[in-house]
Each structure stands twice: as C-alpha cells, then as structure tokens.
Design a protein around this motif. Sequence first.
Motif, PDB file in Angstrom:
ATOM      1  N   TYR A 251       9.525  -0.073 -11.876  1.00 30.42           N
ATOM      2  CA  TYR A 251      10.499  -0.072 -10.792  1.00 30.42           C
ATOM      3  C   TYR A 251      10.653   1.336 -10.211  1.00 30.42           C
ATOM      4  O   TYR A 251      10.705   1.520  -8.986  1.00 30.42           O
ATOM      5  CB  TYR A 251      11.855  -0.552 -11.293  1.00 30.42           C
ATOM      6  N   GLU A 252      10.764   2.323 -11.090  1.00 26.78           N
ATOM      7  CA  GLU A 252      10.901   3.708 -10.635  1.00 26.78           C
ATOM      8  C   GLU A 252       9.640   4.169  -9.907  1.00 26.78           C
ATOM      9  O   GLU A 252       9.718   4.872  -8.894  1.00 26.78           O
ATOM     10  CB  GLU A 252      11.185   4.616 -11.834  1.00 26.78           C
ATOM     11  N   ALA A 253       8.488   3.792 -10.437  1.00 27.68           N
ATOM     12  CA  ALA A 253       7.223   4.170  -9.808  1.00 27.68           C
ATOM     13  C   ALA A 253       7.125   3.591  -8.397  1.00 27.68           C
ATOM     14  O   ALA A 253       6.697   4.279  -7.453  1.00 27.68           O
ATOM     15  CB  ALA A 253       6.052   3.702 -10.667  1.00 27.68           C
ATOM     16  N   CYS A 254       7.514   2.333  -8.243  1.00 21.54           N
ATOM     17  CA  CYS A 254       7.471   1.699  -6.917  1.00 21.54           C
ATOM     18  C   CYS A 254       8.452   2.354  -5.951  1.00 21.54           C
ATOM     19  O   CYS A 254       8.131   2.560  -4.771  1.00 21.54           O
ATOM     20  CB  CYS A 254       7.785   0.205  -7.045  1.00 21.54           C
ATOM     21  N   ALA A 255       9.645   2.670  -6.434  1.00 17.93           N
ATOM     22  CA  ALA A 255      10.648   3.303  -5.569  1.00 17.93           C
ATOM     23  C   ALA A 255      10.168   4.676  -5.118  1.00 17.93           C
ATOM     24  O   ALA A 255      10.329   5.056  -3.947  1.00 17.93           O
ATOM     25  CB  ALA A 255      11.982   3.402  -6.294  1.00 17.93           C
ATOM     26  N   TYR A 256       9.591   5.428  -6.032  1.00 17.67           N
ATOM     27  CA  TYR A 256       9.080   6.751  -5.667  1.00 17.67           C
ATOM     28  C   TYR A 256       7.956   6.625  -4.631  1.00 17.67           C
ATOM     29  O   TYR A 256       7.922   7.379  -3.644  1.00 17.67           O
ATOM     30  CB  TYR A 256       8.576   7.487  -6.913  1.00 17.67           C
ATOM     31  N   ALA A 257       7.040   5.679  -4.871  1.00 20.20           N
ATOM     32  CA  ALA A 257       5.940   5.473  -3.927  1.00 20.20           C
ATOM     33  C   ALA A 257       6.470   5.107  -2.542  1.00 20.20           C
ATOM     34  O   ALA A 257       5.974   5.599  -1.516  1.00 20.20           O
ATOM     35  CB  ALA A 257       4.995   4.391  -4.452  1.00 20.20           C
ATOM     36  N   GLU A 258       7.475   4.250  -2.503  1.00 20.65           N
ATOM     37  CA  GLU A 258       8.076   3.856  -1.223  1.00 20.65           C
ATOM     38  C   GLU A 258       8.687   5.061  -0.529  1.00 20.65           C
ATOM     39  O   GLU A 258       8.550   5.238   0.693  1.00 20.65           O
ATOM     40  CB  GLU A 258       9.141   2.781  -1.473  1.00 20.65           C
ATOM     41  N   TRP A 259       9.355   5.904  -1.295  1.00 28.54           N
ATOM     42  CA  TRP A 259       9.974   7.115  -0.735  1.00 28.54           C
ATOM     43  C   TRP A 259       8.920   8.050  -0.140  1.00 28.54           C
ATOM     44  O   TRP A 259       9.149   8.693   0.890  1.00 28.54           O
ATOM     45  CB  TRP A 259      10.762   7.819  -1.844  1.00 28.54           C
ATOM     46  N   LYS A 260       7.741   8.092  -0.767  1.00 24.22           N
ATOM     47  CA  LYS A 260       6.659   8.949  -0.287  1.00 24.22           C
ATOM     48  C   LYS A 260       5.838   8.291   0.825  1.00 24.22           C
ATOM     49  O   LYS A 260       4.929   8.923   1.378  1.00 24.22           O
ATOM     50  CB  LYS A 260       5.722   9.301  -1.449  1.00 24.22           C
ATOM     51  N   GLY A 261       6.150   7.053   1.167  1.00 27.08           N
ATOM     52  CA  GLY A 261       5.373   6.356   2.172  1.00 27.08           C
ATOM     53  C   GLY A 261       3.990   5.978   1.678  1.00 27.08           C
ATOM     54  O   GLY A 261       3.051   5.862   2.480  1.00 27.08           O
ATOM     55  N   MET A 262       3.867   5.773   0.400  1.00 24.99           N
ATOM     56  CA  MET A 262       2.583   5.429  -0.196  1.00 24.99           C
ATOM     57  C   MET A 262       2.773   4.194  -1.075  1.00 24.99           C
ATOM     58  O   MET A 262       3.744   3.443  -0.908  1.00 24.99           O
ATOM     59  CB  MET A 262       2.013   6.621  -0.971  1.00 24.99           C
ATOM     60  N   ARG A 263       1.874   3.980  -2.017  1.00 19.13           N
ATOM     61  CA  ARG A 263       1.963   2.812  -2.891  1.00 19.13           C
ATOM     62  C   ARG A 263       1.243   3.106  -4.198  1.00 19.13           C
ATOM     63  O   ARG A 263       0.548   4.131  -4.325  1.00 19.13           O
ATOM     64  CB  ARG A 263       1.312   1.591  -2.215  1.00 19.13           C
ATOM     65  N   LEU A 264       1.401   2.216  -5.147  1.00 20.82           N
ATOM     66  CA  LEU A 264       0.629   2.299  -6.382  1.00 20.82           C
ATOM     67  C   LEU A 264      -0.730   1.642  -6.151  1.00 20.82           C
ATOM     68  O   LEU A 264      -0.836   0.669  -5.407  1.00 20.82           O
ATOM     69  CB  LEU A 264       1.356   1.565  -7.516  1.00 20.82           C
ATOM     70  N   PRO A 265      -1.777   2.152  -6.792  1.00 21.24           N
ATOM     71  CA  PRO A 265      -3.075   1.481  -6.664  1.00 21.24           C
ATOM     72  C   PRO A 265      -3.070   0.161  -7.423  1.00 21.24           C
ATOM     73  O   PRO A 265      -2.294  -0.022  -8.374  1.00 21.24           O
ATOM     74  CB  PRO A 265      -4.044   2.472  -7.313  1.00 21.24           C
ATOM     75  N   THR A 266      -3.922  -0.761  -7.013  1.00 19.21           N
ATOM     76  CA  THR A 266      -4.141  -1.943  -7.845  1.00 19.21           C
ATOM     77  C   THR A 266      -4.999  -1.533  -9.040  1.00 19.21           C
ATOM     78  O   THR A 266      -5.640  -0.471  -9.028  1.00 19.21           O
ATOM     79  CB  THR A 266      -4.868  -3.053  -7.065  1.00 19.21           C
TER      80      THR A 266
END
Length: 382
Positions: free
Chosen positions: A281-296
């Motif tokens: 959840y934290e990883a996704c929120a951070y990625a959203e804040w950076k305008g990016m995403r987690l890799p598959t």
Amino acid sequence: MNLSESYTTIRQQTLDFCRYLQPEDFSIQVVKFASPAKWHLAHTTWFFETFILKDQVDNYTEFDKNFNFLFNSYYNNVGSRILQANRGNMSRPSTDEIYAYRAYVDAQMQAYIQTNPPKKIVDLIVLGLNHEQQHQELLITDVKYMLGHNPLFPVYNADYNLTADKNTSTESVQINAGVYKIGHQNKDFCYDNELGVHQVYIENFEIQNYLVTNGDYIAFMEAGGYTDFNLWLDEGWSWAKKLESKAPMYWHQIDGEWHMYTLAGLQKVDKTAILSHVNYYEACAYAEWKGMRLPTEFEWEIAAQQLNWGQRWEWTNSAYLPYPNFVKENGAVGEYNGKFMSNKMVLRGASVATSPNHSRSTYRNFFHPSERWQFTGIRLAK
C-alpha cells in the motif's frame, strides 16, 4: 560442494544467527505472523524428519512423537497442528531440547545421505535446504520484529545493521516492447511456482536501476503522503488511517529527528540509505505521488539482468497467481506454494537478509499487501 557439505553448511547458518540471542529471546512471539526463534529451529528440523527420515529410513525412531503436532506449520496432509498464534506459548520443550533435536536429526540425515539416495529423494533434501534458507530470513526478520518492539530497543549485534546499504546507480533502464519468455529455464533448483515457462507481451517501459531511499520517502511523508487519500488504494487508505506513526515500520521521531530500529540498535535515519520495511500500500501511494508506478513481475524479470538488485524485496504490481501449465505436486509437498495463491502480491529480487545462494531472477516471493516486517523496498517504473 556435495550434498553432505551443503547440508552441514546451511544448517549451521541457522545456528550461527542464533549465537547472538539471549535465552529469553528464543520463545517470544510478539504477533501471529512472527514465529519464535525456537519454533524456526524446530520446524526446519521437523521438515527433514517428516519428509525424509520417517519415510526412507527403516525402523526410524522419532525424537519425540509430539513434535509433529508442535512443529508442523501448515501441511494438512501431515496431520493436525497447533494454531500459528500459539507458537509462543511453548515454554516446553526447552530450547536445549530443540538443539538436541537438531543434532539428532542431523546425525540421522548425514547417515542417510551416505547411502546414496535416489534422485527423487535428493531433490526433496534440496527442497528442505531451500526451505531452511527461507526460514533463516524469516528468523532474522522475526527477531528484528521482537527486539524492535521491545521498549529498550536492544542490540542484537552491533555489526549487524542490514539497512545501511546505498544505491550504486542513478540511471534508468529502457526496455523495448516485445514478446519475452518468463519463468525458470535451466536445471538448477527452483520452486514449482517459477515453472511453466511462457511468453508475455510487454509494451515499451522504463524502470529505475536504483531503489527509493529514506530521504526520498521522507519527502513523501513531509508532503502529506500519509494524509492524502487521493494517493492511496482504498484498502491501503483504510490501513493508513489506523497507523499511530505515519512512517515506515521501525521509524520513531525523537526530538524532531527520525530514528529507526536496526538489529544494531536504534539509529538516526540515514537519508541516503535504501528505504526498507514498507508494504505494498505504501509503495503504491509513493509511486502515485511520484507520477510513476510499480513494475509488474514480468517487467521486473525481463529487466533483471540490467538491474542492481538484491538489497530489498521489491514490491511488484502483480498478484500472486499460477503461471500457465502450473502443476501442483500431490501430497504435502503440493501445499508448499500453490495453496497461497490468493490475496498476495509478488515481490522480486532478494534482500540483505536473504541467505547466500538463495536468490535468482525468477524467484517469486509473496506476501499480503499490508505486511512490511520483511526487508521490502520500492523500485519505480513508467
């Protein structure tokens, strides 16, 4: 290194970690998901006694007939077991008895290995050794959880920080669209969830060749990352609202400065070190804040040869599901991975707590999105 030497080396690594524990440390279970050190010592031994010795050695005498009930983890095919949450209630058998159990089973295993067992059983022994290596990492993280929630923040080993490592690259990797093979493709050991080599089509993407640092994450925190619902998945937002401390696990703000518990004790957060102990959840929120995403997980595996990895288990944006043509083994061994393919997310790579020679680019680790007591980190893609 032959099988006998591998067995001795890997089993000894578990004991080496336990040398720094105090007698009172061995039986503590702080939460359901973190098992006591004594239980790890016994369960990894139970694996060899149950799946090898009892089946393969004529007239084998069990060390203690009660141990199957006490130290079976989740193998329904093997019989009943205590509840996971009750593992910390076992003041008996004593830690000394568990060490005696290990010595007894080790002697029996070494004698059996000298009989030149068939390949099928050798493969099962190798599985048991990899199982032990998995528990070595769990042992480290469970001990850290125990000591990290002790109000004195005791030192396990002053030379055993495990969170001080830093990135060695500031570049990103570009991967072209195309069809790529996924899955374990050689004859070395792997788990069944890595099998079923298949092709996937991937669009062009970019993936960072470095992980998010503590300083990066502090910027997210100071920007109100934990209070902006727009950044969070719905389940993640429900989880975040309940946090007493809006920070990664083991972080504590003292006199206006962030500190973190390490196995070397409580220390100031090094902003240049790689972030650890955040959940999906934290990883996704951070990625959203950076305008990016987690890799598959597929993108991660395709890019792995060009990445620096192995410092943290890296959250991916892939649910833990079977590969095409996945075949679950019959019996108890079939319960090892397949039964957990629900409500879990895949993590790739390895961590500073992963045992030597226990990582590969196809390894599929998996945890619930809320869990963060492992050495987990963030790599971003777009």
